[in-house]
Design a protein around this motif. Structure first.
Motif, mmCIF file in Angstrom:
data_model
loop_
_atom_site.group_PDB
_atom_site.id
_atom_site.type_symbol
_atom_site.label_atom_id
_atom_site.label_comp_id
_atom_site.label_asym_id
_atom_site.label_seq_id
_atom_site.Cartn_x
_atom_site.Cartn_y
_atom_site.Cartn_z
ATOM 1 N N PRO A 117 -7.657 1.575 3.493
ATOM 2 C CA PRO A 117 -7.694 1.781 4.350
ATOM 3 C C PRO A 117 -8.271 2.150 5.173
ATOM 4 O O PRO A 117 -8.237 2.032 6.636
ATOM 5 C CB PRO A 117 -6.085 2.389 4.914
ATOM 6 C CG PRO A 117 -5.601 2.183 3.538
ATOM 7 C CD PRO A 117 -6.794 2.291 2.577
ATOM 8 N N TRP A 129 -3.322 6.091 -2.171
ATOM 9 C CA TRP A 129 -4.919 5.896 -1.894
ATOM 10 C C TRP A 129 -5.171 8.110 -1.351
ATOM 11 O O TRP A 129 -6.359 8.152 -1.888
ATOM 12 C CB TRP A 129 -4.498 5.946 -0.351
ATOM 13 C CG TRP A 129 -4.358 4.422 -0.625
ATOM 14 C CD1 TRP A 129 -3.684 3.170 0.590
ATOM 15 C CD2 TRP A 129 -5.717 3.798 -0.578
ATOM 16 N NE1 TRP A 129 -4.591 2.288 0.309
ATOM 17 C CE2 TRP A 129 -5.670 2.689 -0.029
ATOM 18 C CE3 TRP A 129 -6.489 3.557 -1.164
ATOM 19 C CZ2 TRP A 129 -6.134 0.955 -0.953
ATOM 20 C CZ3 TRP A 129 -7.674 2.549 -2.009
ATOM 21 C CH2 TRP A 129 -7.680 1.598 -1.836
ATOM 22 N N ASP A 138 0.567 -1.649 0.166
ATOM 23 C CA ASP A 138 -0.234 -0.345 0.034
ATOM 24 C C ASP A 138 0.699 1.253 0.058
ATOM 25 O O ASP A 138 2.027 0.810 0.429
ATOM 26 C CB ASP A 138 -1.095 0.312 1.460
ATOM 27 C CG ASP A 138 -1.888 -0.530 1.217
ATOM 28 O OD1 ASP A 138 -2.631 -0.648 -0.579
ATOM 29 O OD2 ASP A 138 -3.370 -0.879 1.819
#
Length: 196
Positions: free
Chosen positions: A194, A87, A82
């Motif tokens: 997340p 994100w 990630d």
């Protein structure tokens, strides 16, 4: 070939991908980065010199405009892990996902569609355009495999559809083109945001 790639999508784009089985390829002149598809000064001068020498009534600016309108790009982030930066930029909502694949799966999914265009998968190289680095731009669409150093954190892999030579005098899409892809061939996994 087994390098893991991620594409960060909001929920609407993810459902669209599942429903329509397409990937969106953005037109080369629709990116925010002003250096997108930029040539170095030495390449620009070589193109202008070639037109002048061969008495071709065409300018470098017209050439670059047409190229950027006829190259279409689909972007991926190369990482098995990630990235909070990715994100926050591309998966802004808590309803976002990252679809993952590998270079091999991506290549296979594209090849099985037998598309009538020149298509390549390129690892982006991050350069300082103003320092006039040597660029491999054969074909010219490879100029989109270079970005400025400021974007190095993106670790980008690009699928580039080159319609510059085949569609030079035809009408072009306003923003980009959807390309059909088999989700079951492409997908490795789906990662939930997340914060979800």
């Amino acid at each position: 070939s087994d390098a893991v790639l991620r594409r960060y999508l909001d929920a609407a784009k993810f459902f669209d991908f599942l429903q329509n089985q397409t990937l969106f390829f953005c037109r080369g002149d629709k990116f925010e980065d002003k250096f997108e598809g930029a040539f170095t000064d030495s390449v620009k001068q070589a193109i202008e010199s070639s037109y002048d020498k061969n008495k071709i009534a065409f300018t470098y600016d017209e050439f670059r405009k047409r190229l950027r309108e006829r190259v279409f790009i689909n972007c991926w982030h190369k990482s098995a892990d990630d990235s909070m930066a990715m994100w926050s930029i591309y998966g802004k909502s808590s309803c976002s996902v990252a679809i993952t694949t590998t270079v091999e799966k991506l290549k296979h999914a594209i090849e099985q569609e037998n598309l009538p265009h020149e298509i390549s998968i390129e690892k982006v190289e991050y350069v300082r355009h103003w320092h006039n680095p040597a660029l491999d731009i054969a074909p010219y669409s490879r100029v989109f495999a270079y970005k400025t150093k400021a974007y190095e954190f993106e670790k980008e892999i690009r699928v580039i559809v080159d319609r510059f030579h085949t569609d030079f005098d035809t009408s072009i899409s306003e923003t980009g083109i959807p390309i059909r892809i088999q989700a079951q061939t492409l997908l490795r996994s789906v990662v939930i945001a997340p914060e979800a």
